[in-house]
Scaffold this active site. Structure first.
Site, mmCIF file in Angstrom:
data_model
loop_
_atom_site.group_PDB
_atom_site.id
_atom_site.type_symbol
_atom_site.label_atom_id
_atom_site.label_comp_id
_atom_site.label_asym_id
_atom_site.label_seq_id
_atom_site.Cartn_x
_atom_site.Cartn_y
_atom_site.Cartn_z
ATOM 1 N N SER A 239 -88.839 -136.203 -72.749
ATOM 2 C CA SER A 239 -88.217 -137.017 -71.703
ATOM 3 C C SER A 239 -87.741 -138.336 -72.297
ATOM 4 C CB SER A 239 -89.211 -137.289 -70.575
ATOM 5 O OG SER A 239 -88.689 -138.249 -69.683
ATOM 6 N N HIS B 34 -84.957 -133.758 -71.501
ATOM 7 C CA HIS B 34 -85.255 -134.019 -70.085
ATOM 8 C C HIS B 34 -84.749 -135.417 -69.725
ATOM 9 C CE1 HIS B 34 -87.432 -133.270 -66.337
ATOM 10 N NE2 HIS B 34 -87.829 -134.534 -66.377
ATOM 11 N N ASP C 162 -84.544 -138.121 -66.744
ATOM 12 C CA ASP C 162 -85.071 -138.541 -65.442
ATOM 13 C C ASP C 162 -84.108 -139.506 -64.761
ATOM 14 O OD1 ASP C 162 -87.711 -137.284 -65.171
ATOM 15 O OD2 ASP C 162 -88.201 -138.406 -66.978
ATOM 16 N N MET D 196 -83.630 -141.839 -61.420
ATOM 17 C CA MET D 196 -84.365 -142.467 -60.320
ATOM 18 C C MET D 196 -83.469 -143.491 -59.639
ATOM 19 S SD MET D 196 -88.031 -143.070 -62.211
ATOM 20 C CE MET D 196 -88.679 -141.850 -63.365
ATOM 21 N N HIS E 102 -83.266 -134.297 -64.012
ATOM 22 C CA HIS E 102 -84.260 -134.302 -62.934
ATOM 23 C C HIS E 102 -83.957 -135.463 -62.003
ATOM 24 C CE1 HIS E 102 -88.770 -135.088 -61.822
ATOM 25 N NE2 HIS E 102 -88.074 -134.616 -60.796
ATOM 26 N N MET F 167 -84.605 -137.721 -59.047
ATOM 27 C CA MET F 167 -85.586 -138.235 -58.094
ATOM 28 C C MET F 167 -84.856 -139.231 -57.204
ATOM 29 S SD MET F 167 -88.744 -138.590 -60.795
ATOM 30 C CE MET F 167 -87.661 -138.574 -62.239
ATOM 31 N N MET G 181 -94.462 -131.397 -60.565
ATOM 32 C CA MET G 181 -94.878 -132.746 -60.958
ATOM 33 C C MET G 181 -96.400 -132.806 -61.030
ATOM 34 S SD MET G 181 -92.142 -134.523 -61.469
ATOM 35 C CE MET G 181 -92.977 -136.108 -61.685
ATOM 36 N N ASP H 179 -94.188 -131.495 -65.531
ATOM 37 C CA ASP H 179 -93.716 -132.834 -65.865
ATOM 38 C C ASP H 179 -94.740 -133.862 -65.388
ATOM 39 O OD1 ASP H 179 -92.357 -135.167 -66.345
ATOM 40 O OD2 ASP H 179 -90.703 -134.764 -64.969
#
Length: 223
Positions: free
Chosen positions: A10, A35, A37, A39, A68, A70, A139, A179
């Site tokens: 990540s 990966h 992330d 957000m 991913h 979020m 998660m 994750d």
């Protein structure tokens, strides 16, 4: 435990001022996925990478870009990340009133569709969509920040979800990803429980030897 599992470092835990070096580390270590992330400081209390960064990174790596999200209203970002170069786009089942609609948008964009589930969300919320997705991201921390500890009970949730996937005959279709809090010391435990992909952030990029750490994950998984 499958010996052909994949590691997805990540880049949330990498040096944001030098993400190309993070990609090089992943190449040298032999990681399969990257990966990423995302957000939005609304679904989770943090703000991170967006489509422009993914677009800039895409020419520098041939690896699978595992985005991913979020975020709230994930449907608004699907096309942007697809056009930026994502290979798989995962969103949270808790973030949408119509997960199937978002899954369909991801497929329409020509990408693998993934659903993620937080540690306290009942597993039954994900079950209706298993036949529609390619990625199930479990998660094992509360989403929002890297470097957290592995939440107790996550391994049992993995086992339950693996059984659910197997009962539906989806083992070859659905890739299960874990994750959060994944370390060298617990990698074998979570792989044995039934995951296909390990996401590891701080364990890789905050180590003294990130390339060696990636290789150590594969040594553990293939032992």
């Amino acid at each position: 435990m499958a010996s052909d599992f994949k590691l997805a470092p990540s880049i949330l835990s990498a040096d944001f001022s030098d993400l190309r070096s993070a990609l090089k580390i992943c190449d040298e270590g032999g990681a399969h996925w990257i990966h990423i992330d995302v957000m939005d400081n609304q679904f989770v209390p943090n703000l991170t990478l967006g489509p422009p960064i993914v677009k800039k990174l895409r020419p520098h790596s041939k690896k699978y870009f595992d985005v991913h999200m979020m975020v709230i209203e994930p449907e608004k970002l699907v096309d942007q990340f697809a056009n930026a170069g994502a290979d798989g786009i995962t969103f949270h089942v808790e973030a949408s009133d119509d997960p199937q609609m978002v899954i369909d948008l991801i497929h329409d964009a020509g990408k693998d569709a993934g659903l993620s589930i937080k540690p306290k969300t009942p597993l039954q919320e994900i079950e209706p969509f298993l036949e529609s997705i390619e990625i199930l991201l479990v998660m094992s921390v509360e989403p929002g920040f890297g470097g957290q500890g592995y939440v107790g009970g996550s391994t049992e949730r993995i086992r339950e979800l693996r059984a659910m996937i197997s009962e539906k005959g989806l083992d070859e279709k659905v890739t299960m990803v874990i994750d959060g809090g994944v370390k060298l010391h617990n990698a074998k435990e979570v792989l044995d429980a039934g995951v296909d992909v390990l996401v590891a952030g701080s364990e890789v990029f905050e180590s003294d030897d990130p390339v060696g750490t990636i290789k150590s994950f594969y040594d553990i998984g293939n032992s």
